[in-house]
Design an enzyme around this catalytic site. Structure first.
Site: not given
Ligand code: URA
Length: 236
Positions: A100-102
């Site tokens: 998952l992105d930051y």
């Protein structure tokens, strides 16, 4: 340092007694060299082969994390940012199943079991990944259809298996859209919406397969039950 037969037995492939027989019979290698001495001590870093197969020394662990914003989905970060594995106290070398992105929140599974990971990630298994996206602008039916018919990413056509407009905020000119996909390409959801003209302002993963965020606050995690793990293996 631990005795070789103990480490082999702990990996689950043989009893202690059988492990001793394997060692005595020259079936065990440590770092590529046959070892027949029973008392040999090995460390975590040593590679152990039994019948020419490297053994998995750790027991398998499985976690479900409600990933908070501002954490990277890796096991270490060169910029020193907090990682998802920092949130789970274990000695096992767990890693996230996909990324998952930051700034993305929500369902993230972590494990040290490669087979488990492959089942959830392989597109042939058609495992649902369900996201709630807040978009800038209000999406139109035509764009929803486009996402379901397929858009091009990395010279490949990817489809959303479901897209549902959940909420419209006319005043702020935003909307909430639930989107289900089966792949896990880099920034896939953001890029899919971008390809039909919408910026994702916020993104949360609500579900992967049958795992949702029930009873987990942001940053909280739990171990999977043996039943849940078995259920994942039955998705294959
Ligand atoms: N798609 C994205 O764009 N970002 C994520 O974090 C997950 C899916």
């Amino acid at each position: 340092m631990e005795r070789l037969q103990k480490v082999i037995a702990a990996s689950g492939i043989a009893s202690r007694r059988k492990a001793e027989d394997l060692i005595a019979n020259g079936k065990v290698k440590v770092n590529g060299e046959v070892v027949t001495e029973l008392g040999t001590k090995v460390s975590d870093k040593d590679e152990i082969e039994v019948n020419n197969e490297i053994i998995e020394k750790e027991t398998k662990e499985y976690y479900l994390l409600n990933k908070p914003r501002g954490v990277v989905s890796t096991t270490s970060d060169e910029k020193g940012r907090k990682t998802v594995t920092d949130l789970i106290p274990t000695k096992a070398r767990i890693y996230p199943v996909g990324r998952l992105d930051y700034d993305t929140t929500g369902v993230l599974l972590l494990t040290n079991d490669g087979d488990f990971t492959n089942i959830l990630m392989h597109p042939n298994n058609e495992v649902d990944k369900v996201y709630m996206a807040k978009l800038k602008g209000i999406i139109k039916g035509e764009q929803i259809n486009k996402l379901q018919d397929g858009v091009e990413l990395d010279d490949e056509v990817v489809k959303a298996t479901k897209v549902k407009l959940k909420k419209v905020d006319q005043k702020n000119n935003t909307c909430m859209v639930q989107i289900t996909i089966h792949e896990g390409k880099n920034h896939q959801v953001k890029r899919m919406f971008e390809s039909v003209g919408y910026e994702v302002l916020k993104l949360k993963r609500e579900r992967v397969a049958f795992f949702d965020l029930k009873d987990l606050q942001s940053g909280e995690f739990r171990k999977l039950t043996p039943k849940e793990v078995a259920k994942v293996f039955s998705l294959k």
